[in-house]
Write an enzyme that holds these catalytic residues in place. Sequence first.
Site, PDB file in Angstrom:
ATOM      1  N   ASP A  91      -5.262  -1.038  -8.760  1.00  0.00           N
ATOM      2  CA  ASP A  91      -5.111  -1.163  -7.101  1.00  0.00           C
ATOM      3  C   ASP A  91      -4.163   0.062  -7.005  1.00  0.00           C
ATOM      4  O   ASP A  91      -3.543   0.650  -7.963  1.00  0.00           O
ATOM      5  CB  ASP A  91      -4.454  -2.378  -6.888  1.00  0.00           C
ATOM      6  CG  ASP A  91      -3.861  -2.309  -5.239  1.00  0.00           C
ATOM      7  OD1 ASP A  91      -4.808  -2.351  -4.547  1.00  0.00           O
ATOM      8  OD2 ASP A  91      -2.591  -2.612  -5.275  1.00  0.00           O
ATOM      9  N   ASP A 141      -1.657   0.752  -3.888  1.00  0.00           N
ATOM     10  CA  ASP A 141      -0.544   0.592  -3.110  1.00  0.00           C
ATOM     11  C   ASP A 141       0.112  -0.547  -3.854  1.00  0.00           C
ATOM     12  O   ASP A 141      -0.421  -1.892  -3.830  1.00  0.00           O
ATOM     13  CB  ASP A 141      -0.667   0.243  -1.667  1.00  0.00           C
ATOM     14  CG  ASP A 141       0.310  -0.260  -0.852  1.00  0.00           C
ATOM     15  OD1 ASP A 141       1.434   0.386  -0.665  1.00  0.00           O
ATOM     16  OD2 ASP A 141       0.006  -1.533  -0.173  1.00  0.00           O
ATOM     17  N   GLY A 196      -3.002  -5.496   0.118  1.00  0.00           N
ATOM     18  CA  GLY A 196      -4.359  -5.610  -0.279  1.00  0.00           C
ATOM     19  C   GLY A 196      -5.199  -5.924   0.810  1.00  0.00           C
ATOM     20  O   GLY A 196      -6.675  -5.684   0.669  1.00  0.00           O
ATOM     21  N   SER A 213      -7.121   0.770   0.919  1.00  0.00           N
ATOM     22  CA  SER A 213      -6.822   1.814   1.914  1.00  0.00           C
ATOM     23  C   SER A 213      -7.885   2.968   2.333  1.00  0.00           C
ATOM     24  O   SER A 213      -8.381   3.425   1.441  1.00  0.00           O
ATOM     25  CB  SER A 213      -5.473   2.535   1.288  1.00  0.00           C
ATOM     26  OG  SER A 213      -4.938   3.298   2.387  1.00  0.00           O
ATOM     27  N   ASN A 219      -6.416   5.691   3.342  1.00  0.00           N
ATOM     28  CA  ASN A 219      -5.676   6.692   3.069  1.00  0.00           C
ATOM     29  C   ASN A 219      -5.442   7.070   1.622  1.00  0.00           C
ATOM     30  O   ASN A 219      -4.499   7.790   1.306  1.00  0.00           O
ATOM     31  CB  ASN A 219      -4.445   6.627   3.736  1.00  0.00           C
ATOM     32  CG  ASN A 219      -4.509   6.555   5.217  1.00  0.00           C
ATOM     33  OD1 ASN A 219      -5.031   7.311   5.962  1.00  0.00           O
ATOM     34  ND2 ASN A 219      -3.980   5.395   5.960  1.00  0.00           N
ATOM     35  N   ASP A 252      -1.168  -6.072  -7.307  1.00  0.00           N
ATOM     36  CA  ASP A 252       0.184  -6.561  -6.862  1.00  0.00           C
ATOM     37  C   ASP A 252      -0.078  -7.558  -5.784  1.00  0.00           C
ATOM     38  O   ASP A 252       0.955  -8.038  -5.117  1.00  0.00           O
ATOM     39  CB  ASP A 252       0.994  -5.322  -6.186  1.00  0.00           C
ATOM     40  CG  ASP A 252       0.498  -4.725  -4.919  1.00  0.00           C
ATOM     41  OD1 ASP A 252      -0.769  -4.470  -4.772  1.00  0.00           O
ATOM     42  OD2 ASP A 252       1.286  -4.869  -3.901  1.00  0.00           O
TER      43      ASP A 252
HETATM   44  P1  B16 Z   1      -4.870   1.729   5.347  1.00  0.00           P
HETATM   45  P2  B16 Z   1      -4.233  -1.436  -1.782  1.00  0.00           P
HETATM   46  C1  B16 Z   1      -3.932  -1.619   0.991  1.00  0.00           C
HETATM   47  O1  B16 Z   1      -3.896  -0.723  -0.340  1.00  0.00           O
HETATM   48  C2  B16 Z   1      -2.403  -2.048   1.385  1.00  0.00           C
HETATM   49  O2  B16 Z   1      -2.049  -3.080   0.128  1.00  0.00           O
HETATM   50  C3  B16 Z   1      -2.514  -2.930   2.552  1.00  0.00           C
HETATM   51  O3  B16 Z   1      -1.235  -3.136   3.150  1.00  0.00           O
HETATM   52  C4  B16 Z   1      -3.336  -2.089   3.530  1.00  0.00           C
HETATM   53  O4  B16 Z   1      -3.402  -2.789   4.928  1.00  0.00           O
HETATM   54  C5  B16 Z   1      -4.615  -1.476   3.158  1.00  0.00           C
HETATM   55  O5  B16 Z   1      -4.544  -0.896   1.730  1.00  0.00           O
HETATM   56  C6  B16 Z   1      -5.488  -0.528   4.157  1.00  0.00           C
HETATM   57  O6  B16 Z   1      -4.496   0.513   4.246  1.00  0.00           O
HETATM   58  O7  B16 Z   1      -4.539   1.302   6.755  1.00  0.00           O
HETATM   59  O8  B16 Z   1      -4.147   2.801   4.825  1.00  0.00           O
HETATM   60  O9  B16 Z   1      -6.423   1.962   5.264  1.00  0.00           O
HETATM   61  O10 B16 Z   1      -3.112  -2.183  -2.155  1.00  0.00           O
HETATM   62  O11 B16 Z   1      -5.351  -1.937  -1.394  1.00  0.00           O
HETATM   63  O12 B16 Z   1      -4.286  -0.118  -2.671  1.00  0.00           O
HETATM   64 MG    MG Z   2      -1.884  -3.356  -3.626  1.00  0.00          MG
END
Ligand code: B16
Ligand code: MG
Length: 219
Positions: free
Chosen positions: A13, A15, A50, A120, A122, A174
């Site tokens: 993962d 973030d 997540g 994400s 991003n 996480d």
């Molecule tokens: P975005 P991961 C997730 O990343 C984040 O943990 C989560 O808090 C967020 O809402 C989601 O990505 C979407 O992110 O708004 O940037 O598209 O933990 O899966 O790496």
């Molecule tokens: Mg995460």
Amino acid sequence: MERAMSAHAVIFDLDGVLVTTDELHYCAWKQMADREGIFFDREVNHRLRGVSRMESLAIILEGASRGYSSVERERLADEKNAIYRAALERIGAGEILPGAVETLDGLDAMGVPYAVASSSRNAGLILERTGLRARMSVVVDGNDITRSKPDPQVFLIAAERLGVEPGVCVVVEDAESGVEAGLAAGMRVLGVGPPERVGRAHRVVGSLREIGVSELVEV
Ligand code: B16
Ligand code: MG
């Protein structure tokens, strides 16, 4: 795709596992929620780990005193994302979490393939800004999936692109939703964080610094 006979693979993962962008998500949502007069704290924030952007917003709006139309929801999500992306423009290698680089170095030395699987949209920008992009042969992110964690889709696509069977993969997560997704994919799971959150994983550590690569691939 022809599947390679790799004995191990690791799917990270992003973030909260490799980088500390979880705090930036919190600050951006907090700014949006405060502006709207909606209660939002770190406790609620843990439920967003997540989870996709629109599902995160739906959780935050559980605390709102009125309903929000889909047009309003889109506007709030865009507003949060603009704040978040502005913060991402200022990040760099300093946002890489302790133990992450050492773990990738160790996997490279062992010849174990690895991937990033993130909800994400991003993720590409985050990997570029932190300098991790060049190390990743496979990146699956929020733009590649139709169902977010706890659905296993993101991890199954990562295994497919690595050319390995799900059964040889260790997921590092996480988020409670991410641990569930890894288990649903039929993979071994290492949880990073408190047992209340990631305790369903096969093994739990506080950070990647606490586990060597030879233990990681055998989780
Ligand atoms: P975005 P991961 C997730 O990343 C984040 O943990 C989560 O808090 C967020 O809402 C989601 O990505 C979407 O992110 O708004 O940037 O598209 O933990 O899966 O790496
Ligand atoms: Mg995460």
